[in-house]
Design an enzyme around this catalytic site. Structure first.
Site, PDB file in Angstrom:
ATOM      1  N   HIS A   8      -4.890   6.175   0.464  1.00  0.00           N
ATOM      2  CA  HIS A   8      -4.748   4.811   0.986  1.00  0.00           C
ATOM      3  C   HIS A   8      -5.352   3.813   0.007  1.00  0.00           C
ATOM      4  CE1 HIS A   8      -3.641   5.765   5.245  1.00  0.00           C
ATOM      5  NE2 HIS A   8      -4.131   6.932   4.874  1.00  0.00           N
TER       6      HIS A   8
ATOM      7  N   GLU B  10      -9.715   5.746   0.319  1.00  0.00           N
ATOM      8  CA  GLU B  10      -9.331   4.339   0.136  1.00  0.00           C
ATOM      9  C   GLU B  10      -9.662   3.998  -1.313  1.00  0.00           C
ATOM     10  OE1 GLU B  10      -7.848   2.439   2.304  1.00  0.00           O
ATOM     11  OE2 GLU B  10      -8.285   3.267   4.299  1.00  0.00           O
TER      12      GLU B  10
ATOM     13  N   GLU C 161       0.837  -1.198   0.000  1.00  0.00           N
ATOM     14  CA  GLU C 161       0.000   0.000   0.000  1.00  0.00           C
ATOM     15  C   GLU C 161       0.876   1.254   0.000  1.00  0.00           C
ATOM     16  OE1 GLU C 161      -2.487   0.332   3.427  1.00  0.00           O
ATOM     17  OE2 GLU C 161      -3.347   2.246   2.810  1.00  0.00           O
TER      18      GLU C 161
HETATM   19 ZN    ZN Z   1      -3.803   2.744   4.678  1.00  0.00          ZN
END
Ligand code: ZN
Length: 321
Positions: A203, A285, A148
């Site tokens: 993210h 995200e 990530e």
């Molecule tokens: Zn994260």
């Protein structure tokens, strides 16, 4: 690690918004040129008033290319009879997009590629107002080992380039240039001290396979200890909605199917990076690294460019009100 896939697709700045109007103007000029140089002389040098787009300007730098209707170099579509009726001089020049000069955007690439090597440091608790929380976390990774942290840094770079093209001042909270972190409280502080007009933390999620899609995390209202988000809840919601809209539009991906009720928006009060922010801020995200279908997108450099473009459009829209 050994991953050498499409992460390395080049950063491709999107075509300037100026390109389309200039191309249209050029298309209109081509039949005009067929009518003779008198028309050209009457309208002056095409593209001369807006010429910040280098590619378009290159095609119009001299009258010769415009005088060749079929010139492939200009990329114009074939002239239609209707175009012949147009007076090139009447084609309105598109206004240049308002510059974001003076606007500050802080991009927070989630985690840090080296956090894995500093478990003690990143597990240290920091005060986020409402409670104490780990300084930072390692983040997740795809099953193939694409982390990530690498993903967030790559998207952050692409986003930075796009925003800088618009004239914004962009600051990253980390650029893979420090041993670990920063801690979540410092990530918030960097945005605050920069007096950012907008801040975004990038993210990708690490949820169960089958859970797909993106979601934007908005700050909920908290007022406890050093945390006071009351003034940023509304502008952050506005920012978040615009980012969700832009991201969905450019990537063609759907909002998360596992939270947020299909809205792509989730409000949270447990994240230090939001609780301690005094500037409009959201988390994004981008997808679920643990889902094979989302993984195929997240590991594709061309898709990440679309993601950055969508985020940029949302932020730009927010900054321009
Ligand atoms: Zn994260």
């Amino acid at each position: 690690m050994s991953y050498t896939g499409p992460e390395f697709a080049p950063h491709q700045p999107r075509r300037s918004p100026l390109r389309r109007p200039l191309t249209v103007a050029l298309a209109a000029l081509v039949p005009g040129a067929l009518l003779g140089w008198g028309v050209y002389a009457a309208v002056g040098a095409p593209g001369g008033d807006g010429g910040t787009d280098r590619a378009a300007a290159a095609g119009t730098a001299s009258p010769a290319p415009a005088a060749t209707p079929a010139s492939p170099a200009t990329g114009t579509r074939p002239a239609s009879p209707r175009d012949d009726a147009k007076d090139p001089a009447a084609t309105p020049a598109a206004p240049a997009p308002a510059s974001l000069k003076g606007k500050v955007v802080v991009i927070d690439p989630g985690h840090n590629p080296a956090n894995f090597q500093y478990p003690t440091e990143i597990n240290r608790k920091v005060d986020v107002g409402t409670h104490w929380k780990e300084c930072d976390t390692t983040g997740t990774a795809t099953n193939a080992g694409y982390t990530e942290a690498r993903f967030t840094l790559d998207v952050a770079h692409r986003l930075r380039d796009l925003l800088q093209e618009q004239g914004a001042t962009v600051k990253l909270t980390q650029d893979g240039d420090r041993e670990y972190g920063p801690c979540v409280d410092e990530r918030a502080r960097i945005g605050n001290e920069a007096r950012a007009d907008a801040a975004i933390s990038i993210h990708a999620d690490g949820s169960a396979a089958g859970n797909r899609g993106f979601h934007v995390i908005l700050p909920g209202a908290v007022h406890q200890g050093a945390a006071d988000t009351r003034a940023i809840v509304a502008p952050s919601a506005d920012l978040g909605q615009r980012v969700a809209d832009g991201f969905g539009r450019e990537t063609g991906t759907a909002p998360a199917n596992y939270l947020g009720g299909g809205t792509g928006l989730v409000t949270r009060t447990d994240l230090g990076g939001l609780n301690l922010s005094t500037v409009p801020k959201v988390f994004l995200e981008c997808g679920n690294m643990r889902d094979a279908q989302d993984e195929a997108l997240l590991t594709d450099g061309a898709w990440r460019q679309k993601a950055a473009q969508g985020i940029s459009e949302g932020i730009v829209s927010f900054l321009r009100g």
